[in-house]
Write a protein that holds these residues in place. Structure first.
Motif, PDB file in Angstrom:
ATOM      1  N   MET A 106     -18.530   4.047 -20.715  1.00 41.24           N
ATOM      2  CA  MET A 106     -18.618   2.622 -20.346  1.00 41.24           C
ATOM      3  C   MET A 106     -17.564   1.850 -21.126  1.00 41.24           C
ATOM      4  O   MET A 106     -17.113   2.275 -22.189  1.00 41.24           O
ATOM      5  CB  MET A 106     -20.025   2.075 -20.532  1.00 41.24           C
ATOM      6  N   HIS A 107     -17.146   0.726 -20.540  1.00 38.07           N
ATOM      7  CA  HIS A 107     -16.108  -0.097 -21.160  1.00 38.07           C
ATOM      8  C   HIS A 107     -16.250  -1.530 -20.675  1.00 38.07           C
ATOM      9  O   HIS A 107     -17.079  -1.808 -19.791  1.00 38.07           O
ATOM     10  CB  HIS A 107     -14.721   0.472 -20.827  1.00 38.07           C
ATOM     11  N   PHE A 108     -15.417  -2.400 -21.228  1.00 35.26           N
ATOM     12  CA  PHE A 108     -15.570  -3.839 -20.996  1.00 35.26           C
ATOM     13  C   PHE A 108     -14.251  -4.457 -20.540  1.00 35.26           C
ATOM     14  O   PHE A 108     -13.176  -3.969 -20.873  1.00 35.26           O
ATOM     15  CB  PHE A 108     -16.004  -4.515 -22.305  1.00 35.26           C
ATOM     16  N   HIS A 109     -14.369  -5.537 -19.778  1.00 34.89           N
ATOM     17  CA  HIS A 109     -13.224  -6.370 -19.403  1.00 34.89           C
ATOM     18  C   HIS A 109     -13.563  -7.799 -19.801  1.00 34.89           C
ATOM     19  O   HIS A 109     -14.690  -8.257 -19.572  1.00 34.89           O
ATOM     20  CB  HIS A 109     -12.985  -6.293 -17.895  1.00 34.89           C
ATOM     21  N   TRP A 110     -12.599  -8.517 -20.401  1.00 33.76           N
ATOM     22  CA  TRP A 110     -12.875  -9.878 -20.866  1.00 33.76           C
ATOM     23  C   TRP A 110     -11.650 -10.765 -20.710  1.00 33.76           C
ATOM     24  O   TRP A 110     -10.557 -10.283 -20.363  1.00 33.76           O
ATOM     25  CB  TRP A 110     -13.349  -9.854 -22.326  1.00 33.76           C
ATOM     26  N   SER A 141     -14.291 -11.761 -16.173  1.00 31.94           N
ATOM     27  CA  SER A 141     -14.876 -10.703 -15.334  1.00 31.94           C
ATOM     28  C   SER A 141     -13.840 -10.274 -14.304  1.00 31.94           C
ATOM     29  O   SER A 141     -12.871 -10.987 -14.032  1.00 31.94           O
ATOM     30  CB  SER A 141     -16.148 -11.192 -14.646  1.00 31.94           C
ATOM     31  N   GLU A 142     -14.050  -9.127 -13.699  1.00 31.16           N
ATOM     32  CA  GLU A 142     -13.125  -8.620 -12.682  1.00 31.16           C
ATOM     33  C   GLU A 142     -13.619  -9.066 -11.311  1.00 31.16           C
ATOM     34  O   GLU A 142     -12.998  -9.927 -10.687  1.00 31.16           O
ATOM     35  CB  GLU A 142     -13.005  -7.099 -12.831  1.00 31.16           C
ATOM     36  N   ASP A 143     -14.744  -8.523 -10.824  1.00 35.63           N
ATOM     37  CA  ASP A 143     -15.306  -9.088  -9.604  1.00 35.63           C
ATOM     38  C   ASP A 143     -15.739 -10.524  -9.887  1.00 35.63           C
ATOM     39  O   ASP A 143     -16.016 -10.899 -11.034  1.00 35.63           O
ATOM     40  CB  ASP A 143     -16.501  -8.255  -9.120  1.00 35.63           C
ATOM     41  N   LEU A 173     -19.218  -5.494 -17.950  1.00 37.77           N
ATOM     42  CA  LEU A 173     -19.457  -4.117 -18.411  1.00 37.77           C
ATOM     43  C   LEU A 173     -19.345  -3.160 -17.235  1.00 37.77           C
ATOM     44  O   LEU A 173     -19.943  -3.421 -16.178  1.00 37.77           O
ATOM     45  CB  LEU A 173     -20.863  -4.027 -19.019  1.00 37.77           C
ATOM     46  N   HIS A 174     -18.603  -2.078 -17.398  1.00 36.69           N
ATOM     47  CA  HIS A 174     -18.521  -1.012 -16.401  1.00 36.69           C
ATOM     48  C   HIS A 174     -19.121   0.269 -16.967  1.00 36.69           C
ATOM     49  O   HIS A 174     -18.573   0.842 -17.909  1.00 36.69           O
ATOM     50  CB  HIS A 174     -17.054  -0.746 -16.017  1.00 36.69           C
ATOM     51  N   MET A 175     -20.244   0.700 -16.392  1.00 36.33           N
ATOM     52  CA  MET A 175     -20.827   2.004 -16.734  1.00 36.33           C
ATOM     53  C   MET A 175     -20.378   2.977 -15.660  1.00 36.33           C
ATOM     54  O   MET A 175     -20.782   2.849 -14.497  1.00 36.33           O
ATOM     55  CB  MET A 175     -22.353   1.925 -16.733  1.00 36.33           C
ATOM     56  N   LEU A 192     -10.787   2.175  -9.016  1.00 37.09           N
ATOM     57  CA  LEU A 192     -10.604   1.890 -10.440  1.00 37.09           C
ATOM     58  C   LEU A 192      -9.851   0.567 -10.535  1.00 37.09           C
ATOM     59  O   LEU A 192      -8.977   0.304  -9.708  1.00 37.09           O
ATOM     60  CB  LEU A 192      -9.746   2.969 -11.110  1.00 37.09           C
ATOM     61  N   THR A 193     -10.132  -0.240 -11.529  1.00 41.66           N
ATOM     62  CA  THR A 193      -9.415  -1.513 -11.688  1.00 41.66           C
ATOM     63  C   THR A 193      -8.248  -1.389 -12.656  1.00 41.66           C
ATOM     64  O   THR A 193      -7.635  -2.393 -13.018  1.00 41.66           O
ATOM     65  CB  THR A 193     -10.357  -2.627 -12.172  1.00 41.66           C
ATOM     66  N   THR A 194      -7.958  -0.162 -13.088  1.00 39.25           N
ATOM     67  CA  THR A 194      -6.780   0.120 -13.911  1.00 39.25           C
ATOM     68  C   THR A 194      -5.999   1.250 -13.246  1.00 39.25           C
ATOM     69  O   THR A 194      -6.591   2.038 -12.482  1.00 39.25           O
ATOM     70  CB  THR A 194      -7.184   0.554 -15.334  1.00 39.25           C
TER      71      THR A 194
HETATM   72 ZN    ZN Z   1     -13.390  -1.159 -15.722  1.00 40.29          ZN
END
Ligand code: ZN
Ligand code: GRE
Length: 258
Positions: free
Chosen positions: A93-97, A105-107, A118-120, A200-202
């Motif tokens: 899991m990881h985070f985007h900020w 947030s991404e979405d 948070l992405h699990m 994936l967002t990366t």
């Molecule tokens: Zn992510």
């Protein structure tokens, strides 16, 4: 040159598609979810296995792009049911900020941003590993959770924010001082979620992710979110690490309620 990708300048999201062709695809994440356009459904119950286990061997890593939380010991938590066909095993899991509490947030929901997400990440068990799974269109599922501000500290996040102080430098890692349960860091309502197929967002932006975006946010204080903004990449503090929204194209977002 050094970094493979970043969030600003000539290695920023606008340029990812040049080096990573899939980042220019038609089913990319993140997206804006227009709640007026979702298709309401009642899916089978989501089954979260091992989410209330107390997990000892939890590693927190600064990988130069985000804060990554990994579990070393087996068995890993898993998820099935909902929109999923088969079992999915926890990978990381990881985070985007964002730079401040007004975005990150991404979405987005109705064009609303949240300060952190948070992405699990789970891989489909039949593919054996996350590396194999990203070669298949149903290879991954991500349980995504939004954060919002609260005036009260979230006690389960204190251990995470304490660990962050020890991984401010890129490519550093620590073991969490206390056992950790997945359920403790999640919101109360896990019944209502949006689900759609994306990526994936990366980079490499592989279009292999069944996204589940839970409606109820997790509540943290400004200070708890601020701790993530102290994390550093090779170029200084990671003040933001979210990708801008991508076209929804021909996709439908489903909204699960009982
Ligand atoms: Zn992510
Ligand atoms: C990411 O890097 O942000 C990521 C993954 C896997 C699934 C989804 C996702 O590494 O956004």
């Amino acid at each position: 040159h050094g970094e493979e990708f970043g969030y600003d300048g000539s290695i920023g999201p606008e340029y990812w598609g040049e080096r990573y062709r899939e980042c220019a695809g038609k089913h990319q994440s993140p997206i804006n979810i227009n709640v007026l356009r979702v298709k309401q459904v009642t899916l089978p119950d989501l089954v979260l296995v091992g989410f209330d286990d107390s997990i000892d061997d939890v590693h927190v890593t600064n990988n130069g792009h985000t804060v990554l939380i990994e579990v070393k010991n087996e068995p890993h938590p898993r998820v099935r049911g909902g929109p999923l066909d088969g079992d999915y095993v926890f990978s990381q899991m990881h985070f985007h900020w964002g730079d401040n509490d007004t975005f990150g947030s991404e979405d987005k929901i109705n064009h609303r941003s949240f300060p952190m997400e948070l992405h699990m990440v789970f891989f489909k068990e039949e593919y054996g590993s996350a590396i194999e799974a990203v070669k298949h269109s149903d290879g991954l599922t991500v349980l995504a959770f939004f954060y919002e501000l609260d005036r009260h500290q979230h006690p389960a996040y204190d251990d995470i924010t304490l660990a962050l102080v020890n991984v401010t430098e890129p490519h550093t890692s620590v073991v969490m001082s206390h056992p950790f349960s997945f359920l403790n860091i999640l919101p109360y309502d896990l019944k209502r979620y949006f689900t759609y197929k994306g990526s994936l967002t990366t980079p490499p932006c592989s279009e292999v992710v069944i996204w589940l975006d839970f409606e109820q946010p997790i509540r943290l204080t400004h200070e708890q979110i601020e701790a993530f903004r102290e994390i550093r990449s090779a170029h200084g503090k990671i003040t933001h690490n979210f990708r801008p929204i991508q076209p929804i194209g021909d996709r439908v977002v489903f909204y699960n309620i009982d």
